[in-house]
Design a protein around this motif. Structure first.
Motif, PDB file in Angstrom:
ATOM      1  N   LEU A 241       0.852  -1.190   0.000  1.00  0.00           N
ATOM      2  CA  LEU A 241       0.000   0.000   0.000  1.00  0.00           C
ATOM      3  C   LEU A 241       0.886   1.237   0.000  1.00  0.00           C
ATOM      4  CD1 LEU A 241      -3.031  -0.686   0.037  1.00  0.00           C
ATOM      5  CD2 LEU A 241      -1.765  -2.367   1.365  1.00  0.00           C
TER       6      LEU A 241
ATOM      7  N   ALA B  69      -3.694   4.703   2.932  1.00  0.00           N
ATOM      8  CA  ALA B  69      -2.952   3.469   2.675  1.00  0.00           C
ATOM      9  C   ALA B  69      -2.673   2.715   3.974  1.00  0.00           C
ATOM     10  CB  ALA B  69      -1.651   3.792   1.948  1.00  0.00           C
TER      11      ALA B  69
ATOM     12  N   ALA C 255      -3.975  -1.002   5.078  1.00  0.00           N
ATOM     13  CA  ALA C 255      -3.004  -2.038   5.432  1.00  0.00           C
ATOM     14  C   ALA C 255      -3.346  -2.645   6.785  1.00  0.00           C
ATOM     15  CB  ALA C 255      -1.595  -1.444   5.450  1.00  0.00           C
TER      16      ALA C 255
ATOM     17  N   ALA D 114      -0.148  -7.290   4.280  1.00  0.00           N
ATOM     18  CA  ALA D 114      -0.171  -5.968   3.667  1.00  0.00           C
ATOM     19  C   ALA D 114       0.955  -5.131   4.252  1.00  0.00           C
ATOM     20  CB  ALA D 114      -1.522  -5.296   3.909  1.00  0.00           C
TER      21      ALA D 114
ATOM     22  N   HIS E  86       3.020  -1.437   4.512  1.00  0.00           N
ATOM     23  CA  HIS E  86       2.947   0.016   4.353  1.00  0.00           C
ATOM     24  C   HIS E  86       4.040   0.650   5.191  1.00  0.00           C
ATOM     25  CE1 HIS E  86       1.816   4.032   5.825  1.00  0.00           C
ATOM     26  NE2 HIS E  86       1.400   4.217   4.590  1.00  0.00           N
TER      27      HIS E  86
ATOM     28  N   LEU F 246      -0.867  -1.299  -4.612  1.00  0.00           N
ATOM     29  CA  LEU F 246      -2.036  -0.431  -4.671  1.00  0.00           C
ATOM     30  C   LEU F 246      -1.637   0.939  -4.136  1.00  0.00           C
ATOM     31  CD1 LEU F 246      -5.043   0.133  -5.113  1.00  0.00           C
ATOM     32  CD2 LEU F 246      -5.488  -0.820  -2.834  1.00  0.00           C
ATOM     33  N   SER F 247      -1.698   1.931  -4.996  1.00  0.00           N
ATOM     34  CA  SER F 247      -1.253   3.277  -4.631  1.00  0.00           C
ATOM     35  C   SER F 247      -2.420   4.244  -4.548  1.00  0.00           C
ATOM     36  CB  SER F 247      -0.243   3.800  -5.662  1.00  0.00           C
ATOM     37  OG  SER F 247       0.890   2.982  -5.715  1.00  0.00           O
TER      38      SER F 247
ATOM     39  N   ALA G 184     -11.055   2.867  -0.509  1.00  0.00           N
ATOM     40  CA  ALA G 184     -10.339   1.885   0.311  1.00  0.00           C
ATOM     41  C   ALA G 184     -11.309   1.025   1.105  1.00  0.00           C
ATOM     42  CB  ALA G 184      -9.375   2.607   1.253  1.00  0.00           C
TER      43      ALA G 184
END
Length: 282
Positions: free
Chosen positions: A136, A146, A150, A160, A162, A183-184, A251
């Protein structure tokens, strides 16, 4: 896409005169009964500027444009019809600020829900479910979105990753491969750190997606998919408010889409495992 949303989505590409016309159509319900001269006076432009504006959006004349505007307005909330500039003014008192925030968030949630491409969302959800690791990426306010995603995914049993530190993000991406998903989040779609992460994902064969208002061809070539959100505010702003809300909304949809099949015993057991670990440091 209704005409109100179309104007908002194209707002940044308008010149100053067109923006004044757009502001008048979006913020003054009386435009539905005002003459073209009155609209011109209200917007500080001219009758010809009004005509050029409506033609820019595919309408032959003001009457056809107003019919479309009335239809789109009928599908909005009362707060949206009274749309107020979300940027507070110097002398706004607390009740006015509360009203502005409520109107802005209500409109943002509605516009985002209507704007999202379900096919792209489903593609991202499927990729996240299958990913070995989920990276993320975000900077500034986008990093908050993000991080939150996460955190949620980890509690649900996914791996996940981050980091708030840009250097650490690059270090983590050293282990990226085709089994992973990046995933940004970037409202502008131009954040240096995000573009660097997407470039690495492309080199390593990992799937990559971005949540952004930027739908340029250049960005599209760098990712597997763009989750487009509406243009809700200027890039130069007092704070990421509407754009943050849109990104957080996406999200949340992605998270719920990922865990939907797990709801029940499986998800409960995964949540218990993380909760038990957290109890050890309380």
């Amino acid at each position: 896409m209704n005409i109100r949303m179309e104007i908002k989505q194209n707002y940044e590409s308008l010149n100053q005169s067109q923006k004044r016309v757009a502001d008048t159509f979006l913020r003054h319900p009386d435009v539905l009964i005002m003459s073209i001269a009155e609209i011109a006076a209200q917007s500080g432009t001219s009758a010809s500027a009004i005509t050029r504006f409506v033609r820019k959006f595919g309408y032959e004349g003001l009457d056809a444009f107003r019919i479309a505007l009335a239809k789109s307005s009928a599908a909005t909330t009362p707060n949206d019809l009274l749309e107020i500039d979300p940027i507070v003014q110097k002398n706004d008192d607390l009740p006015v600020i509360i009203e502005k925030v409520a109107a802005m968030l209500s409109t943002t949630v509605s516009d985002t829900a209507n704007f999202l491409d379900e096919q792209v969302l489903q593609e991202v959800i499927t990729a996240l479910k299958k990913a070995r690791r989920i990276y993320l990426i975000g900077v500034g306010a986008s990093s908050v979105v993000a991080y939150d995603l996460a955190h949620k995914l980890n509690r649900a049993g996914f791996l996940a990753l981050h980091s708030w530190d840009g250097h650490m993000v690059m270090e983590n991406l050293a282990y990226l491969n085709e089994q992973d998903v990046v995933l940004s989040f970037s409202y502008s779609g131009e954040t240096k750190e995000v573009l660097a992460a997407l470039a690495i994902a492309r080199e390593r064969g990992a799937q990559s997606y971005i949540v952004t208002k930027n739908q340029s061809d250049d960005l599209s070539k760098q990712v597997n998919g763009i989750i487009a959100i509406p243009t809700t505010e200027h890039l130069l702003r007092v704070g990421a408010i509407a754009s943050f809300e849109s990104s957080f909304q996406v999200a949340t949809v992605l998270y719920l889409g990922v865990i939907e099949e797990m709801i029940g015993t499986e998800l409960t057991e995964r949540m218990k495992k993380t909760a038990e670990n957290i109890k050890k440091i309380k």
